[in-house]
Design an enzyme around this catalytic site. Sequence first.
Site, PDB file in Angstrom:
ATOM      1  N   ASN B  81       0.803  -1.222   0.000  1.00 39.91           N
ATOM      2  CA  ASN B  81       0.000   0.000   0.000  1.00 39.91           C
ATOM      3  C   ASN B  81       0.834   1.270   0.000  1.00 39.91           C
ATOM      4  O   ASN B  81       0.327   2.351   0.299  1.00 39.91           O
ATOM      5  CB  ASN B  81      -0.934   0.008   1.213  1.00 39.91           C
ATOM      6  CG  ASN B  81      -1.810  -1.212   1.243  1.00 39.91           C
ATOM      7  OD1 ASN B  81      -1.709  -2.034   2.141  1.00 39.91           O
ATOM      8  ND2 ASN B  81      -2.640  -1.358   0.212  1.00 39.91           N
ATOM      9  N   VAL B  88       1.745   7.203   0.683  1.00 41.66           N
ATOM     10  CA  VAL B  88       0.949   6.187   1.357  1.00 41.66           C
ATOM     11  C   VAL B  88      -0.434   6.163   0.740  1.00 41.66           C
ATOM     12  O   VAL B  88      -1.042   7.203   0.499  1.00 41.66           O
ATOM     13  CB  VAL B  88       0.833   6.512   2.857  1.00 41.66           C
ATOM     14  CG1 VAL B  88       0.023   5.458   3.558  1.00 41.66           C
ATOM     15  CG2 VAL B  88       2.201   6.610   3.470  1.00 41.66           C
ATOM     16  N   CYS B  89      -0.936   4.985   0.487  1.00 39.39           N
ATOM     17  CA  CYS B  89      -2.260   4.872  -0.105  1.00 39.39           C
ATOM     18  C   CYS B  89      -3.193   4.227   0.912  1.00 39.39           C
ATOM     19  O   CYS B  89      -3.304   3.015   0.986  1.00 39.39           O
ATOM     20  CB  CYS B  89      -2.181   4.033  -1.374  1.00 39.39           C
ATOM     21  SG  CYS B  89      -3.764   3.742  -2.129  1.00 39.39           S
ATOM     22  N   ILE B  90      -3.807   5.069   1.729  1.00 38.19           N
ATOM     23  CA  ILE B  90      -4.859   4.550   2.602  1.00 38.19           C
ATOM     24  C   ILE B  90      -6.061   5.469   2.473  1.00 38.19           C
ATOM     25  O   ILE B  90      -5.925   6.664   2.223  1.00 38.19           O
ATOM     26  CB  ILE B  90      -4.420   4.437   4.088  1.00 38.19           C
ATOM     27  CG1 ILE B  90      -3.759   5.717   4.559  1.00 38.19           C
ATOM     28  CG2 ILE B  90      -3.534   3.261   4.290  1.00 38.19           C
ATOM     29  CD1 ILE B  90      -3.451   5.690   6.024  1.00 38.19           C
TER      30      ILE B  90
END
Lengths: 744, 168
Positions: B81, B88-90
């Site tokens: 992720n 950051v990919c959240i």
Amino acid sequence: MPVVLDRLPLPNLTWYTGLSVLLLACSVYYAGVQVTLNPNWKERLLEKSNGLREEGHMEGGGGGGGDKVFLYHTTGNTEEGGEQGSDGYTEEGGEEGSDGNTEEGGEGNGEVSLYHTWNTEGGAAEGEDKLSLYHTTRNTEEGGEEGGDEVSLYHTYDHQQSTATGGQQERQMTPYLIPEVISFMFHEPLCIWTLINMAYCVLILLGTLIQRLVFGELRVSEQQHIKDKFWNFVFYKFIFVFGVMNVQAMDEVVLWCSWFSVLGFLHLLAQLCKDRFEYLSLSATTPWRTHVRLLGLLGIILTIATFCLLICVVVGCHSGFNTFAFMVAECILLIVRTLYVITRYCIYLWEITHEGLWERRGRYVYTTELVFELSELVIDMVHHIHMLVWGNMFLTMASLVICMQLRLLFYQLQHKIKSHCSYLRVLQLMNKYPEVSGDEVCVEERTCAICWELLGTGRCLPCSHVFHASCLLAWLHQDLSCPTCRHKLHKPEQSEAGSLLEGLLPGGEEDNLGQDNGVGDVGGGHSHAPPQGPGWRYVSWLPSFSVEQSHTQLPRHQQASAQPAPTSQLDNLARQVQQMFPDVSYSYILEDLQRTHSPEVTIDNILEQRLGDLPPMFTSQGGPSSMFDMSQSDHRDEIKDEDEDEDDHFQDASPAPQPRCSLSFGSDVSSCHYTTSSEDSSDTESDLSSKVSDGCCGSGGRFSKCPREREQILAQRRAALISQARHRYVSEDKSSSTMQESSD
Amino acid sequence: MAGRALKRLMTEYKQLTLNPPEGIIAGPTNEENFFEWEALIMGPEGTCFECGVFPAKLIFPPDYPLSPPKMQFTCEMFHPNIYSDGRVCISILHAPGDDPMGYETSAERWSPVQSVEKILLSVVSMLAEPNDESSANVDAAKMWRDDRDQFNKIAEKLVRKTLNLSYP
């Protein structure tokens, strides 16, 4: 290729200044010589210009342009490389000049190649009225022989004087002649150019001075903005002067150029102020002096812009409405922009100096933003339309450029208006929600979850979450849901609001944010999100976090809110707390814990009792103090026992359900602090840092009032964390390897 | 706008300093710019990232908390992720409107009640449990699914790197 261009030495400011001053001195000297030697220069110039005019009439613009003025004979490599545009003219003038005086023209150009030749077509064609400057003696003599009114410079002048006009008396240079010298300079083309050059030089120097005084070193983005703005301005003004106005007379060009130079200069300064303000507003440590200087500069810009407005009016009275409108547009734009920055600045300063929430602030900010931006766009648009219509040149490049600009402006305006409509609708929607005061709300919601400030009065959403009206408004403008529980703020029975929203979402939302908001969701059944919000999902795997999660927004004194803790856990907590405070009795801690249900609050209680009477160890020391008043309780020092056993500590740091403040690694922290402070000991701040290391060896350290101290504490905590992790890693590595060995 | 954001950031910073969650340190390293923070995140225990201290940069918009901050690891990361450049990919970091992947409901996205602490805790949990449905780093996601040993080895290497320890 660009690399090569970058490496080329740019004209140094010092050199440029020196050169400009030198040129100016030369031209002043020249003017002085002329005036003293030839008291009748005015009449001569007058005659000459009359003669020119007559010839111009007689010739009827033959040969290509009547009174056209040829400028800047830059045959040699003169320093003013930027003004080489006159090369074309020069050649033309040379050709035509050769009609009258073939030999002289050729030799003169070849040999002299100095500076400028002021040539007029008519004059050249007849071999008369040639005003060639800086010629050699020979050349001048030839000119003299031809009997024209050629004026040359310096040592040759008196010779020519005697032959051409003769019988003049030489005058002594006296202060009385100064005005005459100056007026001569304004009549002499060469002098005018040096004067203009000097004016730009002074402008650049002034700009550099202001930059040094107010801004200091420019940041990269500021430089980039300035550069973009500058070239943009030059481009559009070039289009305006030569495309729209189609100015051909030299003095008009000069006038427009100087007007736009001044305005452009002010525009650039205003842009710089805006950029700097936006940057400063990100900082918590800006000293007041900087604000004052910036505001002062903005004030000066505003004053000058107002003065320019007056000039516009005066000029407008003489030269008609169109000129007035063209001049005034840029001026008003400048005023609007400057005022906008000043207003925002004032609001910002007000905001950071005043505690608590300024309830109507949001409204004010929004209104000023709207009014200023709209007026800016409208003025710019009207200005462009005026140019398009007045120029009456629908099929030129200039009109194309203006149309493109107009299109852009139109879209911006449309966007603004749409976004404002959506704002109004949200406002309407919000007025439907009841207003409640903070006292009516349950304890946990005394603060607004958006700004984290205490709730005075707020709006209560249908899901019974309460927020400040201004905070809520700002959020709903983006997304129509409750920030806390994501409850969609749309109910089928509110048909009015529903229709409003349907109108609102596609227009306002998408245009405003460029985002695709799930419009379908609004109409569809509102599935209730879990009340904990998304954070819950992520932290649920960590038992220690899930407890604290719900406390984050609550002020300290409310964290005691009934949080059931089993007795065994309570014992555990009490033991942990006692580890930190060995001299506090276990029973006391347990009692307090039973009351508070929270180790943090108990620790606070202990600390406050122990340290309540001690003066805060850290007050801000000289440095620029923060504009935020931290409550007194933050100054207490979380004193730690440093003789805790390190091995103990490492066992403690493992998975036991720790309260948030993992005080157990305090000893590690403190040891690390001492190393950093000893490293710093050569520093002038060793004093400070050793104090800091004394003070912040507790769990999270203190929150100092002084920004530099905060930075230091943060750096120390970071170093501590890394060393702790390293320690742990190494020890675990060892243990795993020993395990492996034993298994082997 | 910035004034309000500054106040809230100051409050959050204060809270994070006084009551730091375990293994997380965050704050503006240079207060000249209060809208750029640096965070240190310790890898969660019992995972392949255990004991690693991962530095990350948080950049806040002037209208924070109405818009989410941007987060980017400044060290080398290998995680399903996390993009290869460290972003950051959240979902908690995505503004309510935009949905780059088309899989999140808006309930998972940013809202002003979120905070730096919650973001960082989410990142910690993301480190522990990668979400391979929305992979930002396809290689890492694939390795996470198919070759966990190799993934753990790479993670171990990264951990050592962050701690400035040489790889054995």
